[in-house]
Design a protein around this motif. Structure first.
Motif, PDB file in Angstrom:
ATOM      1  N   GLU A 299     -26.945 -20.922 -10.007  1.00  0.00           N
ATOM      2  CA  GLU A 299     -25.575 -21.276  -9.671  1.00  0.00           C
ATOM      3  C   GLU A 299     -25.216 -22.608 -10.319  1.00  0.00           C
ATOM      4  N   MET A 300     -23.966 -22.749 -10.711  1.00  0.00           N
ATOM      5  CA  MET A 300     -23.490 -24.018 -11.234  1.00  0.00           C
ATOM      6  C   MET A 300     -22.033 -24.213 -10.824  1.00  0.00           C
ATOM      7  N   PHE A 301     -21.614 -25.474 -10.765  1.00  0.00           N
ATOM      8  CA  PHE A 301     -20.197 -25.749 -10.568  1.00  0.00           C
ATOM      9  C   PHE A 301     -19.740 -26.802 -11.567  1.00  0.00           C
ATOM     10  N   GLU A 302     -18.488 -26.721 -11.925  1.00  0.00           N
ATOM     11  CA  GLU A 302     -17.875 -27.662 -12.859  1.00  0.00           C
ATOM     12  C   GLU A 302     -16.854 -28.499 -12.111  1.00  0.00           C
ATOM     13  N   ASN A 303     -16.944 -29.821 -12.295  1.00  0.00           N
ATOM     14  CA  ASN A 303     -16.019 -30.721 -11.614  1.00  0.00           C
ATOM     15  C   ASN A 303     -14.915 -31.216 -12.533  1.00  0.00           C
ATOM     16  N   ASN A 304     -15.285 -31.687 -13.731  1.00  0.00           N
ATOM     17  CA  ASN A 304     -14.279 -32.218 -14.649  1.00  0.00           C
ATOM     18  C   ASN A 304     -14.925 -32.435 -16.013  1.00  0.00           C
TER      19      ASN A 304
ATOM     20  N   GLY B 294     -23.040 -12.038 -14.072  1.00  0.00           N
ATOM     21  CA  GLY B 294     -22.375 -13.314 -13.861  1.00  0.00           C
ATOM     22  C   GLY B 294     -21.102 -13.134 -13.048  1.00  0.00           C
ATOM     23  N   GLU B 295     -20.966 -13.894 -11.978  1.00  0.00           N
ATOM     24  CA  GLU B 295     -19.765 -13.875 -11.143  1.00  0.00           C
ATOM     25  C   GLU B 295     -19.043 -15.210 -11.321  1.00  0.00           C
ATOM     26  N   TYR B 296     -17.772 -15.134 -11.753  1.00  0.00           N
ATOM     27  CA  TYR B 296     -17.009 -16.329 -12.112  1.00  0.00           C
ATOM     28  C   TYR B 296     -15.904 -16.566 -11.082  1.00  0.00           C
ATOM     29  N   TYR B 297     -15.964 -17.758 -10.454  1.00  0.00           N
ATOM     30  CA  TYR B 297     -15.018 -18.111  -9.396  1.00  0.00           C
ATOM     31  C   TYR B 297     -14.102 -19.245  -9.874  1.00  0.00           C
ATOM     32  N   ASP B 298     -12.858 -19.185  -9.412  1.00  0.00           N
ATOM     33  CA  ASP B 298     -11.878 -20.173  -9.846  1.00  0.00           C
ATOM     34  C   ASP B 298     -12.051 -21.515  -9.140  1.00  0.00           C
ATOM     35  N   ASN B 299     -12.820 -21.524  -8.064  1.00  0.00           N
ATOM     36  CA  ASN B 299     -13.044 -22.756  -7.310  1.00  0.00           C
ATOM     37  C   ASN B 299     -14.517 -23.149  -7.350  1.00  0.00           C
ATOM     38  N   ALA B 300     -14.791 -24.434  -7.088  1.00  0.00           N
ATOM     39  CA  ALA B 300     -16.154 -24.938  -7.182  1.00  0.00           C
ATOM     40  C   ALA B 300     -17.027 -24.499  -6.017  1.00  0.00           C
ATOM     41  N   ASP B 301     -16.427 -23.896  -4.973  1.00  0.00           N
ATOM     42  CA  ASP B 301     -17.197 -23.489  -3.793  1.00  0.00           C
ATOM     43  C   ASP B 301     -17.389 -21.979  -3.709  1.00  0.00           C
ATOM     44  N   PHE B 302     -17.344 -21.285  -4.849  1.00  0.00           N
ATOM     45  CA  PHE B 302     -17.573 -19.838  -4.942  1.00  0.00           C
ATOM     46  C   PHE B 302     -16.537 -19.047  -4.136  1.00  0.00           C
ATOM     47  N   THR B 303     -15.320 -19.458  -4.265  1.00  0.00           N
ATOM     48  CA  THR B 303     -14.208 -18.696  -3.691  1.00  0.00           C
ATOM     49  C   THR B 303     -13.235 -18.345  -4.806  1.00  0.00           C
ATOM     50  N   ASN B 304     -12.441 -17.284  -4.558  1.00  0.00           N
ATOM     51  CA  ASN B 304     -11.464 -16.789  -5.530  1.00  0.00           C
ATOM     52  C   ASN B 304     -12.168 -16.253  -6.786  1.00  0.00           C
ATOM     53  N   LEU B 305     -12.905 -15.157  -6.574  1.00  0.00           N
ATOM     54  CA  LEU B 305     -13.613 -14.504  -7.670  1.00  0.00           C
ATOM     55  C   LEU B 305     -12.632 -13.992  -8.709  1.00  0.00           C
ATOM     56  N   LYS B 306     -12.853 -14.360  -9.979  1.00  0.00           N
ATOM     57  CA  LYS B 306     -11.959 -13.959 -11.057  1.00  0.00           C
ATOM     58  C   LYS B 306     -12.519 -12.820 -11.894  1.00  0.00           C
ATOM     59  N   MET B 307     -13.852 -12.815 -12.100  1.00  0.00           N
ATOM     60  CA  MET B 307     -14.407 -11.779 -12.969  1.00  0.00           C
ATOM     61  C   MET B 307     -15.901 -11.642 -12.726  1.00  0.00           C
ATOM     62  N   THR B 308     -16.386 -10.403 -12.902  1.00  0.00           N
ATOM     63  CA  THR B 308     -17.823 -10.130 -12.874  1.00  0.00           C
ATOM     64  C   THR B 308     -18.176  -9.430 -14.183  1.00  0.00           C
ATOM     65  N   ARG B 309     -19.241  -9.936 -14.849  1.00  0.00           N
ATOM     66  CA  ARG B 309     -19.597  -9.349 -16.145  1.00  0.00           C
ATOM     67  C   ARG B 309     -21.104  -9.465 -16.369  1.00  0.00           C
TER      68      ARG B 309
ATOM     69  N   THR C 250     -13.240 -27.544 -11.960  1.00  0.00           N
ATOM     70  CA  THR C 250     -13.499 -27.085 -10.584  1.00  0.00           C
ATOM     71  C   THR C 250     -13.662 -25.575 -10.469  1.00  0.00           C
ATOM     72  N   PHE C 251     -14.520 -25.004 -11.291  1.00  0.00           N
ATOM     73  CA  PHE C 251     -14.890 -23.596 -11.146  1.00  0.00           C
ATOM     74  C   PHE C 251     -16.381 -23.507 -10.865  1.00  0.00           C
ATOM     75  N   SER C 252     -16.839 -22.313 -10.538  1.00  0.00           N
ATOM     76  CA  SER C 252     -18.258 -22.096 -10.253  1.00  0.00           C
ATOM     77  C   SER C 252     -18.679 -20.735 -10.780  1.00  0.00           C
ATOM     78  N   VAL C 253     -19.985 -20.618 -11.081  1.00  0.00           N
ATOM     79  CA  VAL C 253     -20.543 -19.367 -11.612  1.00  0.00           C
ATOM     80  C   VAL C 253     -21.876 -19.099 -10.918  1.00  0.00           C
ATOM     81  N   ARG C 254     -22.119 -17.814 -10.632  1.00  0.00           N
ATOM     82  CA  ARG C 254     -23.397 -17.399 -10.057  1.00  0.00           C
ATOM     83  C   ARG C 254     -23.957 -16.248 -10.900  1.00  0.00           C
TER      84      ARG C 254
END
Length: 346
Positions: free
Chosen positions: A169-174, A221-236, A258-262
């Motif tokens: 898991e990773m998150f992006e802040n800025n 890979g699950e890509y979320y629009d927020n840094a806390d794994f909410t608002n899933l945008k795409m799975t690939r 401020t996105f996150s990926v798992r």
């Protein structure tokens, strides 16, 4: 009887004196010739020179012993200080060939964590310095000939052909966004990106092709629009974790910050070996292998590169220090056991 003090250098031959009608003889005591005297003086002078040279050599040797003894003491004090500071580190922020930076829970006694850096310029004879919380460098070893640092990252034993659960898991802040997963140990080739052929998705995406038994196809890979794994945008399906998105977003329609990926799936090594895993991200990262958390650096970070790799549970740091005369330096080396088993990264 003639005065003997007047005859020391007289030749032992009788002489005649005329006066009272009879000859009187004057004898000298046994003495030396002028040639013998010159030889004696020459030998004495040579002996004096030889004695002087011996004394000089002994003096120089004693001075060299004193300098080496002093260098041993200074190097031992510097090493003891470094080991004492480092032993309780709760975070290793950087290790380089001639530098180590780490966080100490409370070195100064004010109740706050402190940042400590030991560094040497690499020029023989330059000092080894210590900096605490950005203060002016303090010299801890006046004449340093060499200073090297190396860490021993934790390893995990994996068996060839066995599938292990993997999750990163990773998150992006800025700012820049990077995510890479490396390993070392499988074939002696050094640190490389974990290859697609060793990664298997936990399930097959709709319309996807199931993986073959021998070669992997990557991770989900699950890509979320927020840094806390909410608002899933795409799975690939991602072939590997090797991304540099720069200042952009990994998926269209997502914000660049401020996105996150798992990523989830299975890992199946080709060789039985002790593996070391490294994650390079900006910002936070966590990695589980076989349901064990082996990388945990869930922090906002602005630095990238090799030092962004983070490994939970570093327990040993190797140190080597050389000091003293250039010809025969004092060498101290050994390991430091880290009580807090700190993670590594910035």
């Amino acid at each position: 009887m003639p005065d003997r003090t007047d005859l020391r250098c007289m030749v032992r031959n009788p002489t005649s004196r005329v006066g009272d009608g009879r000859a009187r003889r004057r004898w000298s005591r046994p003495g030396v010739t002028l040639i013998e005297l010159a030889i004696s003086l020459t030998l004495a002078a040579g002996l004096a020179v030889a004695i002087g040279q011996v004394v000089h050599q002994l003096t120089r040797g004693a001075a060299a012993i004193d300098r080496r003894s002093q260098a041993q003491t200074e190097a031992a004090v510097a090493m003891l200080r470094l080991r004492s500071d480092l032993e309780y580190a709760d975070w290793i922020t950087q290790t380089a060939t001639r530098k180590i930076s780490f966080r100490h829970p409370d070195l100064t006694g004010d109740g706050a964590a402190d940042t400590v850096t030991y560094e040497w310029s690499g020029v023989s004879g330059d000092p080894l310095t210590r900096v605490v919380n950005g203060s002016a460098p303090e010299t801890v070893l006046e004449q340093c000939r060499a200073f090297t640092v190396s860490s021993v990252p934790p390893t995990i034993r994996l068996i060839a052909g066995t599938r292990y659960d993997i999750r990163m898991e990773m998150f992006e802040n800025n700012g820049n966004a990077v995510a890479r997963l490396y390993w070392s140990g499988p074939d002696g080739s050094g640190k490389t990106i974990v290859p697609t052929t060793r990664l298997f998705p936990a399930y097959t995406l709709p319309g996807g092709t199931p993986p073959t038994p021998t070669a992997g196809t990557g991770l989900i890979g699950e890509y979320y629009d927020n840094a806390d794994f909410t608002n899933l945008k795409m799975t690939r399906l991602d072939a590997s974790i090797d991304f540099d998105w720069g200042n952009g977003a990994p998926v269209a329609g997502m914000g660049s910050n401020t996105f996150s990926v798992r990523w989830t799936g299975h890992l199946r090594p080709q060789f039985t070996n002790d593996f070391t895993f490294y994650a390079v991200t900006d910002d936070g990262v966590r990695l589980w292998i076989d349901n064990k958390l082996i990388i945990d650096n869930w922090t906002v970070r602005s630095s990238l590169g090799e030092n962004s790799g983070s490994s939970t549970g570093i327990r040993t740091i190797w140190l080597r220090l050389e000091a003293g005369p250039a010809g025969k330096p004092v060498v101290l080396d050994g390991s430091v056991s880290l009580i807090n088993a700190p993670p590594f990264g910035v």
